[in-house]
Design an enzyme around this catalytic site. Sequence first.
Site, PDB file in Angstrom:
ATOM      1  CD  GLU A 122      -0.920   0.620   3.681  1.00  0.00           C
ATOM      2  OE1 GLU A 122      -1.185   1.829   3.603  1.00  0.00           O
ATOM      3  OE2 GLU A 122      -1.241  -0.113   4.632  1.00  0.00           O
ATOM      4  CE  LYS A 178      -3.451   1.293  12.030  1.00  0.00           C
ATOM      5  NZ  LYS A 178      -4.006   0.496  10.933  1.00  0.00           N
TER       6      LYS A 178
END
Length: 813
Positions: A55, A198
């Site tokens: 990415e 996360k």
Amino acid sequence: MSRSPWICRACLATARRLTPTVTPKRQISSNSRYFQVSEEVRQAIAEHRPVVALETTIYTHGYPYPENLSLAARLESLVRTNGGVPATIGILEGVARVGLAADELMRLVSSAGDPGTLKLSRRDLGFALGLRQPNGQPFNGGTTIAGTMILAHMAGIKVFATGGLGGVHRGAETTMDVSADLTELGRTPVAVISSGCKAFLDLPKTLEYLETQGVAVATFADGRGNNVDFPAFWTRESGVPSPKTLRDETEAARVIHAHCSLGLQSGLSFANPIPQHHSLPLEVIEAGIYEALQLANTAGITGAAATPYILSKMKEITGNDSVEANRALIESNVIRGAKVAQELSRLELEELSEQNGRSVSAGHIVARAAAPSRSEGSSLRRSSVPPQSSPPRLSQTTKSKSIEHTANVFVAGSLAIDLSCDYIPRSEQDAGSPVTQPELRTSNPAQISQALGGVGSNVARAAHLMGANVRLCSAVADDLGGKTALEALNAAGMSATGIKTLPDDSGSRTAQYVAVNDNNKDLVLAMADMSILESNASGANTISAAFDDFWLPQLQQAPPSHLVLDANWPPEHLARWLEASKPTDTHVSFEPVSNAKSTRLFHLPKPHELSIFPNPSIHLATPNAYELAAMYAAARERGLFDRAEWWQVIDALGIPHSGARTQMALATSNELVDQGVPQQSIQLLPFIPSICTKLGSQGVLLTQILPAHDERLTSGQYAPYILSRCANETDDTLGVGGVYMRLFPAVEQVPPEEIVSVNGVGDTFAGTLIAGLASRPGSRVEDMMEIAQRAAVLTLKSKESVSPGLGTLRILL
């Protein structure tokens, strides 16, 4: 009138024949004004080579410039050194690009922070590509996990490595804040390798949401048991059990292969826990997250802006610990992704071979030399890194017949099978006194790997990857090793037209190199059988006959522009190659191989001794400093410096009788002058008018004879590199203009921890240099020096003796 409810069987059969069968497969979308796939990525996918998507949001919205450029280069390098092809995905100048070239990546990451650089998920792609900024300029953008997945799938890429996965935010029951990453995983069949979600997200709700979306979720055990936690980005343990556990990359690849073979349209989420020594305590993370969430709520930060805000606050709260952890986990994920892609490539090639009526045997190896030392010729130290096997790369036609083509580069030299035996300590040994060395006179447990080796093979492979049409000229026996070598060349897409298979009754054996290594992968003992090219071999007469009947006709029928000779040939055979190349006006290069074998060039049988400038037998040599010294000593001992024609050339160079130490020190360094490197080069110039001395971290010293009237002799741009000029203005017979001496510094000082293997670095340099000269007729050696050094650096960072990533440098030629 109603239509009849039935159809005749013949019509039905015809309809079935005309109806295309839809089967899931890798598909490369055509390039368009909105979507482009780089040539390297397209070729890799077509050849079923391992490709890893990366990415770009991490660069455009995570790290500032130039830190983001450094990270981007590092991650792509990690993919290459672990056997994969990186496909960095982003939006540049209004075009979605899969596989950003170096200059494109630099333009994108340098736009970080600009108003026209967007963070792009699925919903944003149409806007970013279809609209323009108020100033009329197209948009740039970094793709999120969701955006990257879409574009990777369009290109046919199945493995994507990233940092942390988005998820369900805490309090989502009231805010409905759910990352688009999760819904994308539910509809796009790409395997995403991350460090889990996360830690400030709601992990149980995230896993529940993924289950609802039909997403396969698993965590790599990473040396632990079967029951492991789903990781929480900065920490390995989250208290939330992972739905499934994967032992290694092979299991992950099997899951991906089965998933895609069924045509399932959902994605896969494979969590790779952060490396143990970078993992932060869960209680520390939770305390920091609580504070960061409170600050976000107070500031009214929600939606897509929440994640970067919280990450920024976590950096402030935890200091450098979370920053170092971020970098460590993304690097770990990229390495894991490359290994998974490599295993997936192997499975796909096996299936492809089976479909075409072939099987991939244990002897089917890729054209690389990951053995600890190159066959009878490494002038570099042996790597302590264990060799890794790569999947065989079949040509797009899966015929076993070698690929035929007209070559503009011939490489005549060694082709060998390299075996590496890495000792494995016995499990019953006492823990207090581990044995790291194999025992003598008995059998030892080991991990044994094989690869294609040989200096000539390495040089040819490098030139091939750089786009040259190469023909490797060597010999194998009609034995198992020979068959394996031919299969490996075919798998690498290289021609076997120049490989002579010697008959059974010749007594020859395919060259082999066997290295026995200890538990630390350091060399204990090596055995080399290179007799197939030697004059004292039992098949020597067969080799001589092969030259007349096999190699000489090939040289005469389609003379190459360049010929590379490696010193594994004995002097009498080197002489035959040199004599055969003279009528063809072929540029001849010499790769010295080793200190001992480098001297063979100066032991040619009479009357075939080396001819001298302006019509030399050898045009270019690529020794290291030790090989250069050996060559100089051999020429001196053989009395070649006593030849009258040698002195005529030396005298014409214009070097003062008092010497030129000051000039040489200015052109190189006092250290090199003290070692005698420039002096030895100059005295060899009449025999080899262009010498590239490889000096490791010091770079490469180029020493050349400049022909008379060369424009560099009168150009101020080149004045620092003109060591001397010809003073014999009345003597035009030799055509000597002067001496060009230039030290090219190393293009990159590679830290010791990034050096994976020195094996094949010099061969890669030579092959790339020749490929460049062959691809650009009329170009100079100095023009190719930077790209050849960059290629060598790629190999230095690679497990393979020739980095498979060399193809990325073709654009520089």
